[in-house]
Motif scaffolding. Structure first.
Motif, PDB file in Angstrom:
ATOM      1  N   LEU A 147      -0.033   2.638  10.206  1.00 44.10           N
ATOM      2  CA  LEU A 147      -0.398   3.001   8.844  1.00 44.10           C
ATOM      3  C   LEU A 147      -1.653   2.270   8.379  1.00 44.10           C
ATOM      4  O   LEU A 147      -2.012   1.212   8.895  1.00 44.10           O
ATOM      5  N   LEU A 148      -2.300   2.845   7.375  1.00 43.95           N
ATOM      6  CA  LEU A 148      -3.467   2.251   6.728  1.00 43.95           C
ATOM      7  C   LEU A 148      -3.084   1.637   5.388  1.00 43.95           C
ATOM      8  O   LEU A 148      -2.166   2.132   4.720  1.00 43.95           O
ATOM      9  N   PRO A 149      -3.797   0.603   4.950  1.00 40.37           N
ATOM     10  CA  PRO A 149      -3.657   0.193   3.560  1.00 40.37           C
ATOM     11  C   PRO A 149      -4.011   1.363   2.640  1.00 40.37           C
ATOM     12  O   PRO A 149      -5.060   1.992   2.804  1.00 40.37           O
ATOM     13  N   ALA A 150      -3.121   1.678   1.721  1.00 40.18           N
ATOM     14  CA  ALA A 150      -3.337   2.768   0.762  1.00 40.18           C
ATOM     15  C   ALA A 150      -3.240   2.179  -0.634  1.00 40.18           C
ATOM     16  O   ALA A 150      -2.204   1.624  -1.006  1.00 40.18           O
ATOM     17  N   ILE A 151      -4.302   2.290  -1.409  1.00 42.70           N
ATOM     18  CA  ILE A 151      -4.413   1.582  -2.683  1.00 42.70           C
ATOM     19  C   ILE A 151      -4.696   2.579  -3.789  1.00 42.70           C
ATOM     20  O   ILE A 151      -5.622   3.396  -3.682  1.00 42.70           O
ATOM     21  N   THR A 152      -3.909   2.521  -4.851  1.00 45.87           N
ATOM     22  CA  THR A 152      -4.142   3.351  -6.027  1.00 45.87           C
ATOM     23  C   THR A 152      -4.899   2.534  -7.062  1.00 45.87           C
ATOM     24  O   THR A 152      -4.526   1.393  -7.351  1.00 45.87           O
ATOM     25  N   ILE A 153      -5.953   3.121  -7.622  1.00 44.88           N
ATOM     26  CA  ILE A 153      -6.789   2.429  -8.606  1.00 44.88           C
ATOM     27  C   ILE A 153      -6.963   3.327  -9.832  1.00 44.88           C
ATOM     28  O   ILE A 153      -6.751   4.539  -9.760  1.00 44.88           O
ATOM     29  N   PRO A 154      -7.366   2.768 -10.979  1.00 43.39           N
ATOM     30  CA  PRO A 154      -7.571   3.591 -12.170  1.00 43.39           C
ATOM     31  C   PRO A 154      -8.709   4.588 -11.983  1.00 43.39           C
ATOM     32  O   PRO A 154      -9.643   4.371 -11.210  1.00 43.39           O
ATOM     33  N   ALA A 155      -8.631   5.692 -12.732  1.00 43.64           N
ATOM     34  CA  ALA A 155      -9.646   6.742 -12.633  1.00 43.64           C
ATOM     35  C   ALA A 155     -11.029   6.226 -12.997  1.00 43.64           C
ATOM     36  O   ALA A 155     -12.039   6.701 -12.452  1.00 43.64           O
ATOM     37  N   GLU A 156     -11.083   5.244 -13.901  1.00 47.17           N
ATOM     38  CA  GLU A 156     -12.392   4.768 -14.342  1.00 47.17           C
ATOM     39  C   GLU A 156     -13.152   4.081 -13.209  1.00 47.17           C
ATOM     40  O   GLU A 156     -14.358   4.290 -13.026  1.00 47.17           O
ATOM     41  N   GLN A 157     -12.450   3.243 -12.422  1.00 44.28           N
ATOM     42  CA  GLN A 157     -13.113   2.576 -11.301  1.00 44.28           C
ATOM     43  C   GLN A 157     -13.337   3.546 -10.140  1.00 44.28           C
ATOM     44  O   GLN A 157     -14.380   3.512  -9.486  1.00 44.28           O
ATOM     45  N   TYR A 158     -12.371   4.422  -9.889  1.00 45.03           N
ATOM     46  CA  TYR A 158     -12.533   5.427  -8.843  1.00 45.03           C
ATOM     47  C   TYR A 158     -13.747   6.319  -9.156  1.00 45.03           C
ATOM     48  O   TYR A 158     -14.582   6.597  -8.289  1.00 45.03           O
ATOM     49  N   GLY A 159     -13.812   6.782 -10.400  1.00 41.10           N
ATOM     50  CA  GLY A 159     -14.921   7.649 -10.789  1.00 41.10           C
ATOM     51  C   GLY A 159     -16.261   6.959 -10.673  1.00 41.10           C
ATOM     52  O   GLY A 159     -17.248   7.567 -10.230  1.00 41.10           O
TER      53      GLY A 159
END
Length: 575
Positions: free
Chosen positions: A280-292
């Motif tokens: 598996l890979l590290p899978a990280i959820t981040i806020p839309a503001e930083q992703y965008g």
């Protein structure tokens, strides 16, 4: 047509009963108002402990991810607290043994022990976020450029990234989502009109009229913006292409995902519990503001470099349990009424509204019943369920073990996923289990009266779903009358899905979920990084615990057990 005469006779009967000092009877229900007054005084007054319990379950022992050391500590604390209150048979009741060796779908537990994530160029800025459960960490500090990878087939990926171009890179796979403003207030209470529609749903369309549009579909979940979309389609109907496995083989550092809700809020979940972590890979959820921001800079040919140091720990074969305890009844002690809610949570915050709120309210309901000293004819038992977020596993196993009537290894009438993988990713998932066998009902099944569940956040109870059990409607309509003053007004034939009452309903036992105000549950807290103690509403919590205690009291003291649905209509979600 108005019926003032009938109304007058009904009111006269009520006044006569009150003036004579007799127990008020409505239909066939004897309502002991003196006992209910003691329950209300204990639950709504200064003696309430529901917020103290909530703080222990969230601030001290949250989050409570299934299979983690935290949920073990939270369970041990809950057991000690209920013993302190004088409950009996309080325990962490182990899940039944799993002959498959898969620990009932939890071959490993998981914790996130360290999280650091930051952009370092072209500008430095911190990136909040949470790794998906059961995904690996980074093995120390790593740094790499972020690439937007939109290719979905193996051939396209090999053409675009031949020669190791993905090695040492982070990957995002979707453009930045559009984030809508909060045009509607994120906190809501149910209006009188909404409750009236639930109480008296619209009749079916007349013969020959067009079917109402937009009723199909239910509450399905769309894919989150930015989700890696692990498996692509396969040409010719073969095995689907696993894009994440390709990323892993090519040396990708990890993936970032987000949701379109924005405002710093993101939803977290989990990967495959059964897959070998090395795959598996590290899978990280981040806020839309930083992703965008990252995605837009990439679109402008700016090299965005991100560094991370994430430590996740696996815990092989964790102890899996439900928290139970009871107050023994008197002349009908072998018959049981149950209160419950799920005890586990996700891990981006401390799991307050989902579902420390329900667990604390039900623990408090048990304390209220004990401390108020009301007489209980039937035994009242609490069940706080583990593994709900992975498919109602804890309640399903409990029902199967104690009551039977379901299917061994099956879903028991809820949304439960197969034990091997839950709702997680398919990579490395265990093979499909053998066809389930029907489990005979036990003597406890015959003596069971009712199960009441809280799992819709912190909002005040406004009524109860009947789960399609029309026979209990006139009973519940009488039970809610003493609580109209605190907002409980509605009985609806409809149902809400996706929580532990379905494990009971699925084997023909009366299982019910309360109608609650939404407050911020769907808009801000459900499975998000904002689900903390601060989102709880103290007055709502006190009311919920009091109503739960009262319903348990009324069910425990009826002459008969609550009626059951005809066997042919048991199970499923209902509508």
């Amino acid at each position: 047509m108005k019926r003032p005469h009938a109304l007058g006779l009904g009111l006269a009967a009520v006044l006569l009963a009150l003036s004579a000092g007799l127990p008020l009877r409505a239909a066939d229900e004897a309502i002991d108002y003196e006992a209910l007054a003691r329950i209300r005084a204990q639950g709504l007054g200064a003696s309430s402990q529901v917020m103290d319990v909530s703080s222990w379950l969230t601030d001290v022992h949250g989050p409570r991810l299934s299979g983690s050391p935290n949920i073990q500590k939270a369970g041990e604390w809950a057991v000690a607290k209920m013993k302190e209150w004088g409950l009996e048979n309080v325990a962490l009741e182990p899940w039944p043994a799993d002959a498959s060796g898969n620990n009932n779908g939890f071959p490993r537990g998981w914790t996130n022990d360290k999280f650091y994530l930051s952009a370092v160029s072209p500008q430095a800025f911190p990136i909040p976020g949470t790794p998906s459960a059961w995904t690996p960490g980074t093995n120390g500090l790593v740094r790499g450029e972020v690439l937007m990878v939109t290719e979905t087939t193996e051939d396209d990926l090999k053409k675009a990234y031949a020669g190791g171009k993905l090695r040492g890179k982070w990957v995002i796979t979707n453009p930045p989502p559009d984030v809508a403003a909060y045009w509607t207030a994120p906190a809501q209470r149910r209006t009188r009109e909404e409750l009236a529609r639930m109480d008296s749903p619209d009749p079916p369309a007349e013969f020959g009229s067009a079917a109402a549009a937009g009723r199909a579909g239910g509450r399905g979940r769309g894919q989150a913006a930015g989700a890696p979309g692990g498996r692509g389609g396969a040409a010719g109907g073969g095995a689907p292409f696993n894009r994440n496995a390709y990323f892993k083989a090519e040396g990708v550092l990890g993936t970032f995902t987000t949701q379109a809700r924005g405002h710093g809020i993101y939803t977290i979940g989990g990967g495959s519990r059964s897959a070998d972590p090395a795959t598996l890979l590290p899978a990280i959820t981040i806020p839309a503001e930083q992703y965008g921001r990252i995605a837009r800079m990439i679109a402008r040919n700016q090299a965005v470099v991100v560094e991370a140091d994430i430590k996740n720990t696996y815990h092989p074969n964790p102890a899996m349990f439900n928290v139970v305890g009871e107050i023994r009844g008197t002349d009908k002690a072998d018959e049981v009424v149950m209160l419950g809610g799920h005890f586990d949570s996700w891990h981006a915050s401390t799991g307050a509204t989902d579902n420390a709120a329900g667990s604390a309210a039900m623990m408090e309901a048990m304390r209220i019943l004990k401390q108020s000293g009301v007489r209980l004819r039937r035994t009242v038992r609490i069940g706080l369920w583990n593994g709900e977020e992975q498919g109602l596993i804890g309640s399903r196993l409990y029902v199967q073990q104690h009551f039977g009537g379901g299917r061994a290894g099956g879903r028991g009438g809820g949304r439960g996923a197969a034990a091997a993988g839950g709702r997680g990713g398919a990579a490395g998932a265990a093979p499909a289990p053998a066809a389930p066998q029907t489990v005979p009902t036990t003597p406890e099944h015959a003596g069971f009266s009712a199960y009441f569940n809280i799992d819709n956040g912190t909002g005040a109870i406004r009524g109860i779903y009947l789960q399609g059990n029309q026979a209990v409607a006139p009973i519940f309509r009488q039970w809610i009358e003493p609580f109209r003053s605190i907002g409980m007004t509605t009985v609806t034939i409809s149902n809400t899905g996706g929580t532990d009452h379905q494990s009971f309903d699925g084997v023909g036992l009366p299982g019910f979920q309360f109608i609650q105000d939404a407050v911020e549950y769907g808009s801000m807290t459900h499975h998000t990084n904002l689900d903390s103690y601060e989102r709880l509403q103290p007055e709502d919590m006190r009311r919920n615990a009091t109503i739960a205690a009262a319903f348990a009291f009324l069910a425990a003291n009826r002459e008969e057990r609550l009626p059951r649905k005809p066997a042919a209509t048991g199970g499923g979600r209902g509508q």
